[in-house]
Enzyme design. Structure first.
Site, mmCIF file in Angstrom:
data_model
loop_
_atom_site.group_PDB
_atom_site.id
_atom_site.type_symbol
_atom_site.label_atom_id
_atom_site.label_comp_id
_atom_site.label_asym_id
_atom_site.label_seq_id
_atom_site.Cartn_x
_atom_site.Cartn_y
_atom_site.Cartn_z
ATOM 1 N N GLU A 1 0.828 -1.223 0.000
ATOM 2 C CA GLU A 1 0.000 0.000 0.000
ATOM 3 C C GLU A 1 0.855 1.262 0.000
ATOM 4 O OE1 GLU A 1 -2.798 -0.491 3.274
ATOM 5 O OE2 GLU A 1 -4.171 -1.557 1.965
ATOM 6 N N GLU B 1 -5.474 -8.267 -1.405
ATOM 7 C CA GLU B 1 -6.153 -8.108 -0.116
ATOM 8 C C GLU B 1 -7.614 -7.799 -0.367
ATOM 9 O OE1 GLU B 1 -4.723 -5.527 2.988
ATOM 10 O OE2 GLU B 1 -2.634 -5.939 2.468
HETATM 11 C C1 BG6 Z 1 -4.571 -3.092 4.671
HETATM 12 C C2 BG6 Z 1 -3.211 -3.501 5.178
HETATM 13 O O1 BG6 Z 1 -4.690 -1.708 4.731
HETATM 14 O O2 BG6 Z 1 -5.695 -3.488 5.364
HETATM 15 C C3 BG6 Z 1 -3.209 -4.675 6.141
HETATM 16 O O3 BG6 Z 1 -2.319 -3.777 4.125
HETATM 17 C C4 BG6 Z 1 -4.407 -4.564 7.052
HETATM 18 O O4 BG6 Z 1 -1.977 -4.711 6.808
HETATM 19 C C5 BG6 Z 1 -5.661 -4.613 6.213
HETATM 20 O O5 BG6 Z 1 -4.431 -5.501 8.080
HETATM 21 C C6 BG6 Z 1 -6.945 -4.624 7.004
HETATM 22 O O6 BG6 Z 1 -6.959 -3.551 7.876
HETATM 23 P P1 BG6 Z 1 -7.228 -3.720 9.418
HETATM 24 O O7 BG6 Z 1 -6.984 -2.426 9.995
HETATM 25 O O8 BG6 Z 1 -8.638 -4.168 9.541
HETATM 26 O O9 BG6 Z 1 -6.277 -4.763 9.896
#
Ligand code: BG6
Length: 482
Positions: free
Chosen positions: A175, A381
């Site tokens: 990111e 993701e």
């Molecule tokens: C992304 C990141 O922004 O979102 C991850 O690359 C992160 O590291 C994921 O865990 C989900 O966000 P969160 O805050 O729910 O863990």
């Protein structure tokens, strides 16, 4: 069949959120190790020293460092074709600028990759996922200093040489576009927070004070990424490199032309400012306007243009969780999210953490990006953070299945639109520490981990209903989504 037969189905993690073992086997401290746990209402705190009696969730994670064999075996049972994970820089070079790498760190990841190979799982390795050596934060203020580039490239050359026969797919920075925002200063750019700003995970929009420093630090990451790619291709010409961008979808809140432009502008800056440099090897046409609006400038050196042009990526990867709206009305109610998310959309429902759920936005985003760059895309993701209940060893997480089903359907539509998507690695395939809140109770996984927000629990693993569902999805190559 919509999905190509060699489509990479899998899951994703990041070392600071799952490994634990924060100071075992010679590992150094990373910035992530200085982040306390928080909650949706209480931002995580950054402490300059490790404080006694404070809960730092990265210190134990889910103990993946010691339990990776069990975890990867479970991934293999689901039929994973790809496992996205990150190497923690501080396991390899504990202070970031050490002369020699730490052999124990190198040995650890070798064992992980060999196991993946045994199960026929292709690793996708993030070289930097919110893990920055704290020693370099103290010494040089992280990526703000150009000397960090050489340290990073030394580290990436080390791991690329070490694993050249085991790893083919690499992401340089997770990111990377988060660096544009205030929240990226420490998380992504490894810069020391000011005393009045230790709530580093608090949502902050662009802030004007340090824009020159921040955008120069981001420029250093671009150069480091490009140099890594140039060197990597010499090490193994079959290596494939990707950028990793937090997907920002921004709809105009109304059809007022000013709202439409605001939404478009935000997408350009928050996605394509980084995308253009990494995919096309040149800065976005709006860069001057963007810099001028903050009276900022980027400190570049002669020859940087050439490095950026030569070190471009082979594919574009993204995270996608939610969408937001843009409005020129400053009184509109803001929504929550991992990047700035703009104002609330009345047509969408939100997760328990306020993230607006929008599968259609994924199709929109994939089509938009593919039309711009025409290179393969990986969704690395996507997932739902939700509270789960473990009852008699079972977790009935139909809400997670619903979320994933709709997003996979949207991805399928994008493929039918002609967009070349080659991978889907669901985020947090095993429950892990939340990046934004530091909680364990914000669970994403197909596999439940018995650990609570205070760090108590057996750390035992349990298969959720979604585990069996995803296994079916993979076995049918995305055709059976029921
Ligand atoms: C992304 C990141 O922004 O979102 C991850 O690359 C992160 O590291 C994921 O865990 C989900 O966000 P969160 O805050 O729910 O863990």
């Amino acid at each position: 069949m919509a999905f190509p037969k060699d489509f990479f189905w899998g899951g994703a993690t990041a070392s600071n959120q799952c490994e634990g073992a924060w100071n075992d086997d010679g590992k150094g401290e990373s910035c992530a190790d200085h982040l306390t746990s928080g909650s949706v209402n209480q931002p995580r705190r950054f402490t300059k020293e490790i404080e006694e009696g404070v809960n730092y969730p990265s210190h134990d994670g889910i103990d993946h460092y010691h339990r990776y064999e069990e975890d990867i075996r479970l991934f293999a049972q689901m039929g994973f074709k790809m496992y996205r994970m990150s190497i923690n820089w501080t396991r390899i070079y504990p202070h970031g600028d050490d002369e020699k790498p730490n052999q124990a760190g190198l040995d650890h990841y070798r064992k992980v990759f060999e196991l993946c190979k045994e199960y026929g799982i292709e690793p996708l390795v993030t070289m930097s996922h919110y893990e920055f050596p704290y020693a370099l934060t103290k010494k040089w203020n992280g990526w703000a200093d150009r000397r960090t580039i050489d340290c990073f490239v030394k580290y990436t050359i080390t791991i690329m040489n070490e694993y050249k026969d085991l790893v083919r797919y690499w992401l340089t920075f997770n990111e990377i576009n988060i660096a544009i925002l205030g929240v990226g200063d420490t998380l992504s750019l490894g810069m020391m927070p000011k005393d009045e700003n230790l709530d580093v995970m608090k949502k902050q929009d662009y802030t004007s004070n340090d824009m020159t420093q921040r955008l120069t630090a981001l420029h250093h990451q671009f150069i480091a990424s490009a140099k890594t790619i140039i060197e990597g291709k010499k090490i193994n010409s079959n290596f494939k490199f990707g950028c990793m961008i937090a997907g920002v979808v921004s709809y105009p809140y109304t059809c007022h032309p000013k709202d439409v432009y605001a939404a478009w502008y935000r997408e350009q800056i928050e996605n394509f400012y980084c995308g253009d440099v990494m995919v096309r090897g040149e800065y976005h046409p709006l860069t001057k306007q963007f810099l001028d609006s903050y009276h900022a400038q980027i400190h570049q050196e002669e020859g940087d243009d050439k490095i950026l042009r030569e070190g471009i990526v082979d594919f574009y990867s993204l995270s996608y969780y939610l969408s937001g709206c843009s409005s020129t009305d400053p009184n509109m109610k803001k929504a929550a999210g991992n990047m700035t998310t703009g104002v609330q959309n009345p047509y969408l429902k939100s997760s328990e953490w306020g993230w607006q759920i929008d599968p259609d936005g994924l199709r929109y985003y994939l089509d938009m990006v593919y039309n711009r760059y025409k290179i393969p895309l990986m969704v690395v993701e996507n997932g739902l953070g939700a509270k789960d209940e473990l009852i008699d060893g079972k977790v009935h997480d139909s809400y997670r299945i619903d979320y994933l089903r709709e997003h996979i359907k949207a991805m399928k539509k994008a493929i039918e639109d002609g967009t070349n998507v080659i991978a889907y690695t669901m985020w947090g395939c095993i429950d892990l520490v939340s990046a934004s809140t530091g909680q364990m109770s914000k669970r994403y996984g197909f596999i439940y981990v018995d650990k609570d927000d205070e760090g108590n629990g057996t750390y035992n693993r349990y298969k959720k209903d979604s585990f069996y569902w995803y296994k079916k999805v993979i076995a049918s190559n995305g055709e059976d989504l029921d």
